[in-house]
Scaffold this active site. Structure first.
Site, PDB file in Angstrom:
ATOM      1  CB  SER A  17      -0.926  -0.003   1.220  1.00 18.33           C
ATOM      2  OG  SER A  17      -1.850  -1.064   1.159  1.00 18.33           O
ATOM      3  NE  ARG A  40       1.818   4.692   9.741  1.00 16.40           N
ATOM      4  CZ  ARG A  40       1.704   3.396   9.456  1.00 16.40           C
ATOM      5  NH1 ARG A  40       0.514   2.785   9.580  1.00 16.40           N
ATOM      6  NH2 ARG A  40       2.736   2.696   9.066  1.00 16.40           N
ATOM      7  CG  HIS A  43      -1.985   2.975   4.839  1.00 21.24           C
ATOM      8  ND1 HIS A  43      -2.302   2.467   6.085  1.00 21.24           N
ATOM      9  CD2 HIS A  43      -1.858   1.896   4.018  1.00 21.24           C
ATOM     10  CE1 HIS A  43      -2.363   1.148   6.021  1.00 21.24           C
ATOM     11  NE2 HIS A  43      -2.095   0.770   4.787  1.00 21.24           N
TER      12      HIS A  43
END
Length: 213
Positions: A17, A40, A43
């Protein structure tokens, strides 16, 4: 209809990812050192707007890592954010996570003052004799109260993560935090949420682990 899936093992999904995120970001300019936080957030949300709307005060990453390394505790405005923070990673440095929103004394203080539980939670945190990081993902009133407490010299947070989501006073509350001298990570605009508040905390904790290696 047959759907073609990538052949990725479960333990490789997160790494894959982040590879995709890096590829899709391409040459999008990011402030050096903030990349793990931005990626992040993307994500967690699958929203690439965080590459543009996350705002960082000067040297905030180093200041945040120093605070965590020194045992700073995290105060959240929701149980959801508290649940999402990696407490084992934080505990390795002596820190804990607090959320006072469900406390009876907070409910009573909010009732008496005619304010919100989020405001009363910030007041309770201000009375703690600890170095604190605030991770606000839901209540703009929490950010407004923090701003007031800072202006009154009643609190000096190590970091404010200001990422409440919504439409009423959300944008304005974030801008208030950016007017202070306190280190901040703010998602400018309407986007954010408890999941984003937690993932920023985790990104910093994982960065700290990487720097230890």
């Amino acid at each position: 209809m047959k759907v073609e899936l990538d052949n990725v093992k479960p333990m490789e999904i997160e790494a894959r990812s982040f590879e995709i995120i890096t590829q899709e970001l391409g040459d999008t300019p990011l402030i050096p050192g903030t990349e793990p936080v931005v990626k992040r957030c993307i994500h967690t949300s699958a929203d690439f707007d965080y590459a543009r709307n996350l705002c960082f005060s000067e040297n905030v990453i180093d200041k945040a890592l120093d605070a965590l390394r020194g045992g700073a505790c995290i105060v959240t405005d929701t149980q959801m954010a508290k649940a999402g923070i990696n407490k084992k990673a934080l505990a390795r440095f002596g820190g804990e996570v607090y959320c006072f929103m469900s406390d009876e004394d907070v409910a009573e203080a909010a009732r008496k003052s005619g304010s919100t539980r989020a405001c009363a939670s910030m007041d309770k945190a201000a009375a703690m004799d600890k170095q604190l990081i605030f991770a606000v993902g839901n209540a703009p009133t929490a950010l407004v109260r923090l701003y007031e407490l800072i202006r009154e010299n009643k609190i000096s947070p190590a970091l404010i993560i200001g990422v409440p989501v919504g439409f009423v006073n959300v944008v304005q509350s974030k801008e208030l935090i950016m007017e202070t001298e306190v280190p901040y990570i703010v998602a400018r605009g309407r986007k954010g949420g408890s999941n984003i508040a937690a993932c920023i905390c985790n990104a910093l904790l994982y960065m700290l682990d990487n720097r230890r290696d």
